[in-house]
Write a protein that holds these residues in place. Structure first.
Motif, PDB file in Angstrom:
ATOM      1  N   HIS A  15      -2.195  -8.054 -11.306  1.00  0.00           N
ATOM      2  CA  HIS A  15      -2.676  -9.408 -11.582  1.00  0.00           C
ATOM      3  C   HIS A  15      -3.021 -10.146 -10.289  1.00  0.00           C
ATOM      4  O   HIS A  15      -4.100 -10.740 -10.170  1.00  0.00           O
ATOM      5  CB  HIS A  15      -1.606 -10.195 -12.342  1.00  0.00           C
ATOM      6  CG  HIS A  15      -1.851 -11.664 -12.369  1.00  0.00           C
ATOM      7  ND1 HIS A  15      -2.677 -12.271 -13.301  1.00  0.00           N
ATOM      8  CD2 HIS A  15      -1.403 -12.671 -11.561  1.00  0.00           C
ATOM      9  CE1 HIS A  15      -2.731 -13.565 -13.074  1.00  0.00           C
ATOM     10  NE2 HIS A  15      -1.957 -13.835 -12.025  1.00  0.00           N
ATOM     11  N   LEU A  16      -2.104 -10.110  -9.327  1.00  0.00           N
ATOM     12  CA  LEU A  16      -2.310 -10.849  -8.086  1.00  0.00           C
ATOM     13  C   LEU A  16      -3.505 -10.310  -7.314  1.00  0.00           C
ATOM     14  O   LEU A  16      -4.280 -11.073  -6.725  1.00  0.00           O
ATOM     15  CB  LEU A  16      -1.046 -10.764  -7.225  1.00  0.00           C
ATOM     16  CG  LEU A  16      -0.944 -11.747  -6.050  1.00  0.00           C
ATOM     17  CD1 LEU A  16      -0.926 -13.192  -6.561  1.00  0.00           C
ATOM     18  CD2 LEU A  16       0.318 -11.471  -5.235  1.00  0.00           C
ATOM     19  N   PHE A  17      -3.669  -8.993  -7.310  1.00  0.00           N
ATOM     20  CA  PHE A  17      -4.801  -8.371  -6.609  1.00  0.00           C
ATOM     21  C   PHE A  17      -6.124  -8.801  -7.236  1.00  0.00           C
ATOM     22  O   PHE A  17      -7.062  -9.195  -6.533  1.00  0.00           O
ATOM     23  CB  PHE A  17      -4.665  -6.849  -6.651  1.00  0.00           C
ATOM     24  CG  PHE A  17      -5.688  -6.128  -5.818  1.00  0.00           C
ATOM     25  CD1 PHE A  17      -5.442  -5.854  -4.478  1.00  0.00           C
ATOM     26  CD2 PHE A  17      -6.888  -5.719  -6.375  1.00  0.00           C
ATOM     27  CE1 PHE A  17      -6.382  -5.192  -3.703  1.00  0.00           C
ATOM     28  CE2 PHE A  17      -7.839  -5.055  -5.613  1.00  0.00           C
ATOM     29  CZ  PHE A  17      -7.587  -4.794  -4.269  1.00  0.00           C
ATOM     30  N   ILE A  58       4.972  -4.290 -10.825  1.00  0.00           N
ATOM     31  CA  ILE A  58       3.759  -3.491 -10.654  1.00  0.00           C
ATOM     32  C   ILE A  58       2.589  -4.157 -11.374  1.00  0.00           C
ATOM     33  O   ILE A  58       1.475  -4.261 -10.844  1.00  0.00           O
ATOM     34  CB  ILE A  58       3.969  -2.060 -11.179  1.00  0.00           C
ATOM     35  CG1 ILE A  58       4.952  -1.312 -10.276  1.00  0.00           C
ATOM     36  CG2 ILE A  58       2.637  -1.298 -11.235  1.00  0.00           C
ATOM     37  CD1 ILE A  58       5.265   0.100 -10.732  1.00  0.00           C
ATOM     38  N   PHE A  59       2.838  -4.629 -12.587  1.00  0.00           N
ATOM     39  CA  PHE A  59       1.775  -5.307 -13.338  1.00  0.00           C
ATOM     40  C   PHE A  59       1.445  -6.659 -12.714  1.00  0.00           C
ATOM     41  O   PHE A  59       0.283  -7.086 -12.730  1.00  0.00           O
ATOM     42  CB  PHE A  59       2.195  -5.461 -14.807  1.00  0.00           C
ATOM     43  CG  PHE A  59       2.190  -4.171 -15.556  1.00  0.00           C
ATOM     44  CD1 PHE A  59       1.023  -3.677 -16.107  1.00  0.00           C
ATOM     45  CD2 PHE A  59       3.357  -3.423 -15.676  1.00  0.00           C
ATOM     46  CE1 PHE A  59       1.013  -2.472 -16.788  1.00  0.00           C
ATOM     47  CE2 PHE A  59       3.365  -2.221 -16.353  1.00  0.00           C
ATOM     48  CZ  PHE A  59       2.185  -1.735 -16.909  1.00  0.00           C
ATOM     49  N   ALA A 102       2.932  -4.030  -5.177  1.00  0.00           N
ATOM     50  CA  ALA A 102       2.792  -2.692  -5.750  1.00  0.00           C
ATOM     51  C   ALA A 102       3.538  -1.656  -4.919  1.00  0.00           C
ATOM     52  O   ALA A 102       4.290  -0.830  -5.456  1.00  0.00           O
ATOM     53  CB  ALA A 102       1.308  -2.329  -5.849  1.00  0.00           C
ATOM     54  N   GLY A 103       3.336  -1.701  -3.601  1.00  0.00           N
ATOM     55  CA  GLY A 103       3.986  -0.725  -2.735  1.00  0.00           C
ATOM     56  C   GLY A 103       5.493  -0.830  -2.766  1.00  0.00           C
ATOM     57  O   GLY A 103       6.198   0.184  -2.886  1.00  0.00           O
ATOM     58  N   MET A 118      -3.844 -13.235  -1.082  1.00  0.00           N
ATOM     59  CA  MET A 118      -3.365 -12.791  -2.392  1.00  0.00           C
ATOM     60  C   MET A 118      -3.655 -11.309  -2.606  1.00  0.00           C
ATOM     61  O   MET A 118      -2.841 -10.595  -3.219  1.00  0.00           O
ATOM     62  CB  MET A 118      -4.002 -13.638  -3.497  1.00  0.00           C
ATOM     63  CG  MET A 118      -3.547 -15.089  -3.476  1.00  0.00           C
ATOM     64  SD  MET A 118      -4.367 -16.134  -4.714  1.00  0.00           S
ATOM     65  CE  MET A 118      -3.456 -15.697  -6.194  1.00  0.00           C
ATOM     66  N   LEU A 119      -4.783 -10.828  -2.109  1.00  0.00           N
ATOM     67  CA  LEU A 119      -5.088  -9.397  -2.190  1.00  0.00           C
ATOM     68  C   LEU A 119      -4.020  -8.582  -1.465  1.00  0.00           C
ATOM     69  O   LEU A 119      -3.518  -7.580  -1.976  1.00  0.00           O
ATOM     70  CB  LEU A 119      -6.464  -9.112  -1.584  1.00  0.00           C
ATOM     71  CG  LEU A 119      -7.681  -9.468  -2.429  1.00  0.00           C
ATOM     72  CD1 LEU A 119      -8.949  -9.434  -1.577  1.00  0.00           C
ATOM     73  CD2 LEU A 119      -7.825  -8.477  -3.579  1.00  0.00           C
ATOM     74  N   ILE A 120      -3.674  -9.019  -0.258  1.00  0.00           N
ATOM     75  CA  ILE A 120      -2.637  -8.337   0.522  1.00  0.00           C
ATOM     76  C   ILE A 120      -1.292  -8.421  -0.204  1.00  0.00           C
ATOM     77  O   ILE A 120      -0.532  -7.446  -0.259  1.00  0.00           O
ATOM     78  CB  ILE A 120      -2.524  -8.958   1.928  1.00  0.00           C
ATOM     79  CG1 ILE A 120      -3.825  -8.743   2.702  1.00  0.00           C
ATOM     80  CG2 ILE A 120      -1.341  -8.358   2.692  1.00  0.00           C
ATOM     81  CD1 ILE A 120      -3.890  -9.489   4.019  1.00  0.00           C
TER      82      ILE A 120
END
Length: 241
Positions: free
Chosen positions: A159-161, A154-155, A189-190, A181-183
């Motif tokens: 970071h990646l987002f 999750i963390f 997370a999901g 990277m946003l995706i």
């Protein structure tokens, strides 16, 4: 007037960061994915316990790999912050703290590996349990370790987002890479939240799993981009009078 120059130190740091990214990916792939898949059978406590005893050196390698990854993560976090802080400092602060939190959880999660290790190395510690109970106890901690992975992911997703956002908006980096990277951050997370809530596998989870492929692609793309092209921001420097 002002001139533009490319700081060589930044270029070198980018290559080191790219190399660390690849090293973490390789070691983590072995210790987090491959070795547990070879040793742990999550619906068979007896076989899992037997596998750990028969392949103790492989289990040790998984523990060593996890330790190496969390140490390398600390150095990589600092390098990425130094490289991209000028693009968007707030986002990089969030990205850095999130990745450090991830490393801390990875370290704490090692306890869930050390207890099965102690049960194997010091059998007298489990003398109060019969064989079936000991095998079940062992599997509980192995499963707890797996859930610990979803917790630190999750963390990593945060970071990646944030890193993807910075890369997307920077004029010196590939915008499409930032978008992927946003995706990928959303996918991590999901997927992690669904596993931690113990929601049965369904279409939503399958969708996140497919998007995780994009996340992996983006991470390797980013690593090779740092290694090959580096990251050289054009910075204005005042000319000497």
């Amino acid at each position: 007037m002002s001139k533009l120059k490319k700081p060589q130190s930044r270029f070198s740091s980018a290559k080191v960061a790219g190399l660390l990214y690849l090293v973490i990916a390789i070691i983590g792939g072995l210790s987090i994915e491959y070795i547990p898949e070879e040793l742990v059978v999550y619906d068979n406590a007896a076989l899992s316990f037997q596998n750990l005893k028969e392949h103790w050196n492989l289990f040790q390698l998984a523990i060593a790999g996890d330790i190496a990854v969390l140490l390398f993560e600390t150095f990589l976090t600092v390098l990425l912050y130094q490289l991209f802080k000028s693009s968007h400092q707030t986002s990089m602060l969030i990205a850095s703290y999130s990745r450090l939190a991830m490393a801390i959880i990875m370290g704490m999660n090692l306890i869930n590996y050390l207890i099965p290790a102690l049960l194997i190395l010091e059998p007298e510690l489990g003398s109060a349990f019969n064989s079936a109970q000991l095998e079940s106890l062992n599997l509980i901690f192995l499963k707890a370790h797996k859930f610990g992975e979803f917790a630190w992911q999750i963390f990593f997703a945060i970071h990646l987002f944030c890193l993807g956002y910075v890369i997307h908006r920077s004029p010196d980096t590939p915008k499409f890479l930032g978008s992927v990277m946003l995706i990928g951050g959303i996918a991590y997370a999901g997927d992690s939240i669904l596993h931690l809530l113990i929601i049965p596998a369904g279409l939503l989870q399958q969708s996140f799993s497919l998007l995780l492929i994009l996340a992996v692609i983006s991470e390797f793309w980013f690593a090779f981009w740092l290694l090959i092209k580096g990251y050289t921001i054009q910075e204005p420097v005042k000319a000497q009078p």
